[in-house]
Design a protein around this motif. Sequence first.
Motif, mmCIF file in Angstrom:
data_model
loop_
_atom_site.group_PDB
_atom_site.id
_atom_site.type_symbol
_atom_site.label_atom_id
_atom_site.label_comp_id
_atom_site.label_asym_id
_atom_site.label_seq_id
_atom_site.Cartn_x
_atom_site.Cartn_y
_atom_site.Cartn_z
ATOM 1 N N PHE A 12 43.228 50.067 42.817
ATOM 2 C CA PHE A 12 41.840 49.638 43.430
ATOM 3 C C PHE A 12 41.435 48.379 43.031
ATOM 4 C CE2 PHE A 12 37.351 49.693 42.331
ATOM 5 C CZ PHE A 12 36.754 49.280 43.333
ATOM 6 N N LEU A 13 41.912 48.088 41.584
ATOM 7 C CA LEU A 13 41.589 46.784 40.929
ATOM 8 C C LEU A 13 42.518 45.837 41.548
ATOM 9 C CD1 LEU A 13 40.968 48.166 37.381
ATOM 10 C CD2 LEU A 13 39.099 47.606 38.902
ATOM 11 N N LEU A 59 34.280 46.856 51.679
ATOM 12 C CA LEU A 59 33.626 47.866 50.728
ATOM 13 C C LEU A 59 32.675 48.985 51.645
ATOM 14 C CD1 LEU A 59 32.373 45.816 47.649
ATOM 15 C CD2 LEU A 59 34.175 47.524 47.797
ATOM 16 N N LEU A 117 34.992 53.495 50.499
ATOM 17 C CA LEU A 117 34.557 53.910 49.084
ATOM 18 C C LEU A 117 34.653 55.351 48.871
ATOM 19 C CD1 LEU A 117 31.461 51.708 49.092
ATOM 20 C CD2 LEU A 117 33.666 51.391 47.465
ATOM 21 N N ILE A 158 36.795 54.783 37.127
ATOM 22 C CA ILE A 158 35.814 54.228 36.643
ATOM 23 C C ILE A 158 34.869 54.810 36.160
ATOM 24 C CG2 ILE A 158 34.082 52.589 37.453
ATOM 25 C CD1 ILE A 158 36.284 51.515 39.863
ATOM 26 N N VAL A 210 22.688 51.099 38.111
ATOM 27 C CA VAL A 210 23.307 50.927 39.455
ATOM 28 C C VAL A 210 23.450 52.295 40.126
ATOM 29 C CG1 VAL A 210 25.955 50.842 39.862
ATOM 30 C CG2 VAL A 210 24.847 49.234 38.203
ATOM 31 N N VAL A 211 23.484 53.464 39.280
ATOM 32 C CA VAL A 211 23.733 54.686 40.170
ATOM 33 C C VAL A 211 22.162 55.292 40.492
ATOM 34 C CG1 VAL A 211 24.534 57.137 39.890
ATOM 35 C CG2 VAL A 211 25.741 55.119 38.728
ATOM 36 N N LEU A 249 37.637 46.840 32.799
ATOM 37 C CA LEU A 249 38.506 46.893 33.989
ATOM 38 C C LEU A 249 39.605 45.952 33.928
ATOM 39 C CD1 LEU A 249 35.257 46.906 36.415
ATOM 40 C CD2 LEU A 249 36.982 48.807 36.130
ATOM 41 N N ASP A 300 36.328 42.846 40.776
ATOM 42 C CA ASP A 300 36.527 43.848 40.399
ATOM 43 C C ASP A 300 35.194 44.643 39.830
ATOM 44 O OD1 ASP A 300 39.116 44.130 40.957
ATOM 45 O OD2 ASP A 300 39.889 43.490 39.178
ATOM 46 N N LEU A 301 34.430 43.799 39.155
ATOM 47 C CA LEU A 301 33.129 44.606 38.766
ATOM 48 C C LEU A 301 32.299 44.805 39.767
ATOM 49 C CD1 LEU A 301 31.558 45.334 36.077
ATOM 50 C CD2 LEU A 301 30.548 43.021 36.229
ATOM 51 N N ARG A 347 33.233 45.716 42.683
ATOM 52 C CA ARG A 347 33.804 46.658 43.342
ATOM 53 C C ARG A 347 33.407 48.160 42.627
ATOM 54 N NH1 ARG A 347 37.806 46.086 46.929
ATOM 55 N NH2 ARG A 347 39.411 47.395 46.054
ATOM 56 N N ALA A 348 33.824 47.988 41.308
ATOM 57 C CA ALA A 348 33.570 49.220 40.517
ATOM 58 C C ALA A 348 32.137 49.579 40.769
ATOM 59 C CB ALA A 348 33.662 48.878 39.317
ATOM 60 N N GLU A 349 31.095 48.721 40.393
ATOM 61 C CA GLU A 349 29.687 49.136 40.824
ATOM 62 C C GLU A 349 29.343 49.697 42.180
ATOM 63 O OE1 GLU A 349 26.619 46.419 39.537
ATOM 64 O OE2 GLU A 349 27.334 45.790 37.523
ATOM 65 N N ALA A 350 30.251 49.089 43.166
ATOM 66 C CA ALA A 350 29.823 49.770 44.402
ATOM 67 C C ALA A 350 30.054 51.200 44.452
ATOM 68 C CB ALA A 350 30.739 48.966 45.555
ATOM 69 N N LEU A 351 31.491 51.283 43.652
ATOM 70 C CA LEU A 351 31.809 52.776 43.716
ATOM 71 C C LEU A 351 30.840 53.836 43.213
ATOM 72 C CD1 LEU A 351 35.735 52.867 42.977
ATOM 73 C CD2 LEU A 351 34.322 53.843 45.102
ATOM 74 N N LEU A 352 30.425 53.024 41.901
ATOM 75 C CA LEU A 352 29.332 53.739 41.170
ATOM 76 C C LEU A 352 28.036 54.046 42.034
ATOM 77 C CD1 LEU A 352 29.669 52.158 37.575
ATOM 78 C CD2 LEU A 352 30.535 54.439 38.145
ATOM 79 N N ARG A 353 28.070 53.164 42.621
ATOM 80 C CA ARG A 353 26.587 53.088 43.612
ATOM 81 C C ARG A 353 26.842 54.204 44.546
ATOM 82 N NH1 ARG A 353 26.217 48.016 44.379
ATOM 83 N NH2 ARG A 353 25.204 47.675 42.578
ATOM 84 N N ARG A 406 28.209 56.913 44.620
ATOM 85 C CA ARG A 406 27.698 58.361 44.084
ATOM 86 C C ARG A 406 26.494 58.805 44.309
ATOM 87 N NH1 ARG A 406 30.519 60.710 39.571
ATOM 88 N NH2 ARG A 406 32.926 59.962 39.554
#
Lengths: 215, 132
Positions: free
Chosen positions: A117-118, A125, A130, A140, A159-160, A194, B4-5, B7-13, B15
Amino acid sequence: MAELEDLARRAAGGDRQAFTDLVRHTTPTVYRLALRMVGAESEAADIVQDTYIRAWQSVARLRDPAAALGWVCRICRNLCTDHLRARKRRPAAFIGDGGDGAAFGASDRAGDALGHFLGQDSSPLDPATLAASSQASDAIWQLVQTLRDKYRIVLLLHVVEGMSNDEISVALGCPVGTVESRLHRARQELAGKLERAARRSQRAKGVKRVGEGVA
Amino acid sequence: MTRDLERAEALLRARGPARIPDGLAERAARAALAAEPAESSGFLAQLLPVAWRTAVVSVAAAIALAVVAGHDPGDESAALSLVNDPLTGEPVHGLTMLPDELADPTLGLLGGTPVVEGDSGSAAQGAGEGQR
């Protein structure tokens, strides 16, 4: 907010219906705060219940009804802190205790997924992509759990949970500037993790290729 | 790395925010209201318990002091003699503002002889005798 203030004032006077409405209005924020602090849904739900028991017992002493949300959040935070302290005394396996390598140590497949992924330059996206990246997402998620509490909680709420910095400021009882700096630090730390994860993945791939070449 | 950050945040979001358990607010409100009634916000209602506790503790402390010193807690003159320093017989600091009737030298408060001379040592003596 004015409605919440009115409910809090009436609840302070002993109005049970107003208190019930106050609980209904504030539960989402309180639950999300508890969940992001303690991590487990059932524990968060228990803490929410305890929060409102304490709140009802002391609502008559609430000095500033306008700050009702911050007040229940403070009760919740205190209960979460007590809970986490008690949990530390128990020998329980909890995600986040494993350091940076946890995402890899727990599962090689998760590590591979994260490595894949990285470093990709231009994959879209879109939600389907995703959703397909669930293993990377889990990896992650585990990396996030290794962030220090004060950074992890702010990052997850922002974020979440999609909370604004102002909302987080109320929930955590700290100035907006503090929320911003913690969010910045959280992102810096996560970026570092990361990067290390990507390097580790590259090295692992290199070892594999060498191993295959020998075989 | 920023990518990468992101994309990582997008993955977290992706959820999504936590789902609030069904009926949690109602359960929490019911549990709270059933636990204990809210306290009154009246000023006196808050003050009274404090005053009451203070009074009870003060009386209990006075009785306990008298009993520990070996006096009959019902004997007023004996209780008053407690305010003298047992070694010097001098009044304990801070008692010079007592009303005149309490300053009667026969009560031994202001430099006079303690009412029950040597009584301050009786408890210790008794204890020593008990050991013997």
